[in-house]
Design a protein around this motif. Structure first.
Motif, mmCIF file in Angstrom:
data_model
loop_
_atom_site.group_PDB
_atom_site.id
_atom_site.type_symbol
_atom_site.label_atom_id
_atom_site.label_comp_id
_atom_site.label_asym_id
_atom_site.label_seq_id
_atom_site.Cartn_x
_atom_site.Cartn_y
_atom_site.Cartn_z
ATOM 1 N N ALA A 13 -25.845 -51.604 23.798
ATOM 2 C CA ALA A 13 -25.934 -50.200 23.388
ATOM 3 C C ALA A 13 -24.698 -49.754 22.609
ATOM 4 O O ALA A 13 -24.641 -48.623 22.134
ATOM 5 N N SER A 14 -23.701 -50.630 22.486
ATOM 6 C CA SER A 14 -22.429 -50.313 21.817
ATOM 7 C C SER A 14 -21.803 -49.055 22.401
ATOM 8 O O SER A 14 -21.470 -48.108 21.689
ATOM 9 N N ARG A 15 -21.631 -49.079 23.735
ATOM 10 C CA ARG A 15 -21.006 -47.944 24.380
ATOM 11 C C ARG A 15 -20.362 -48.345 25.693
ATOM 12 O O ARG A 15 -20.735 -49.345 26.312
ATOM 13 N N TYR A 16 -19.381 -47.563 26.059
ATOM 14 C CA TYR A 16 -18.766 -47.643 27.377
ATOM 15 C C TYR A 16 -19.401 -46.549 28.223
ATOM 16 O O TYR A 16 -19.747 -45.481 27.698
ATOM 17 N N ALA A 26 -20.598 -40.135 31.976
ATOM 18 C CA ALA A 26 -20.152 -39.968 30.593
ATOM 19 C C ALA A 26 -20.335 -41.277 29.832
ATOM 20 O O ALA A 26 -20.402 -42.351 30.435
ATOM 21 N N VAL A 27 -20.402 -41.164 28.505
ATOM 22 C CA VAL A 27 -20.497 -42.338 27.634
ATOM 23 C C VAL A 27 -19.530 -42.174 26.472
ATOM 24 O O VAL A 27 -19.184 -41.055 26.076
ATOM 25 N N LEU A 28 -19.108 -43.304 25.931
ATOM 26 C CA LEU A 28 -18.266 -43.325 24.729
ATOM 27 C C LEU A 28 -18.824 -44.404 23.817
ATOM 28 O O LEU A 28 -18.758 -45.591 24.132
ATOM 29 N N ASP A 29 -19.420 -43.976 22.715
ATOM 30 C CA ASP A 29 -20.039 -44.901 21.759
ATOM 31 C C ASP A 29 -18.980 -45.525 20.866
ATOM 32 O O ASP A 29 -17.973 -44.892 20.543
ATOM 33 N N TYR A 30 -19.231 -46.769 20.464
ATOM 34 C CA TYR A 30 -18.296 -47.454 19.579
ATOM 35 C C TYR A 30 -19.037 -48.302 18.560
ATOM 36 O O TYR A 30 -20.217 -48.634 18.731
ATOM 37 N N ALA A 42 -17.825 -39.262 22.208
ATOM 38 C CA ALA A 42 -17.679 -39.134 23.657
ATOM 39 C C ALA A 42 -18.645 -38.049 24.121
ATOM 40 O O ALA A 42 -18.749 -36.995 23.492
ATOM 41 N N PHE A 43 -19.333 -38.321 25.204
ATOM 42 C CA PHE A 43 -20.301 -37.362 25.728
ATOM 43 C C PHE A 43 -20.260 -37.398 27.246
ATOM 44 O O PHE A 43 -20.384 -38.464 27.854
ATOM 45 N N THR A 44 -20.076 -36.242 27.836
ATOM 46 C CA THR A 44 -20.155 -36.103 29.283
ATOM 47 C C THR A 44 -21.450 -35.379 29.620
ATOM 48 O O THR A 44 -21.783 -34.369 28.979
ATOM 49 N N VAL A 45 -22.171 -35.888 30.594
ATOM 50 C CA VAL A 45 -23.397 -35.236 31.049
ATOM 51 C C VAL A 45 -23.028 -33.796 31.438
ATOM 52 O O VAL A 45 -22.049 -33.580 32.170
ATOM 53 N N GLY A 52 -12.723 -34.015 33.981
ATOM 54 C CA GLY A 52 -11.836 -35.062 33.507
ATOM 55 C C GLY A 52 -12.496 -36.401 33.254
ATOM 56 O O GLY A 52 -11.810 -37.407 33.031
ATOM 57 N N HIS A 53 -13.822 -36.440 33.256
ATOM 58 C CA HIS A 53 -14.518 -37.719 33.088
ATOM 59 C C HIS A 53 -14.329 -38.310 31.691
ATOM 60 O O HIS A 53 -14.178 -39.526 31.551
#
Length: 101
Positions: A13-16, A26-30, A42-45, A52-53
């Protein structure tokens, strides 16, 4: 939260991702071209915002990139996401990982 959040990298998915147990926080796409790792979003639910997520996930992502070669190995971070750029502004000790502009 019931446990300590964990960070995983999902290459397909190319994400953390940051999870609390099975709950996605939360997710961080790369995008990784082999030299530069662009951190794009960066996206937090919404339910978990303000806790602080995003900072936890960004710090873990940057640590993982550094462990996988970082600046010494020729790998650089390109902070395309405004949040990630702000995080680097607040953490100048990590600026050696940034790609030159």
């Amino acid at each position: 939260m019931t446990t300590s959040p964990t960070i995983t990298r999902d290459d397909d998915a190319s994400r953390y991702e940051l999870h609390d147990g099975t709950t996605l926080l939360a997710v961080l796409d790369y995008r990784d071209n082999g030299t530069d790792v662009a951190l794009t979003r960066a996206f937090t639910v919404p339910t978990f915002r303000g806790q602080g997520h995003a900072a936890t996930l960004t710090a873990g992502t940057v640590a993982d990139i550094a462990e996988r070669g970082g600046a010494a190995g020729g790998r650089r971070v390109v902070p395309l996401c405004w949040y990630v750029a702000q995080w680097f502004d607040e953490h100048p000790e990590q600026s050696h990982l940034l790609a030159p502009r």
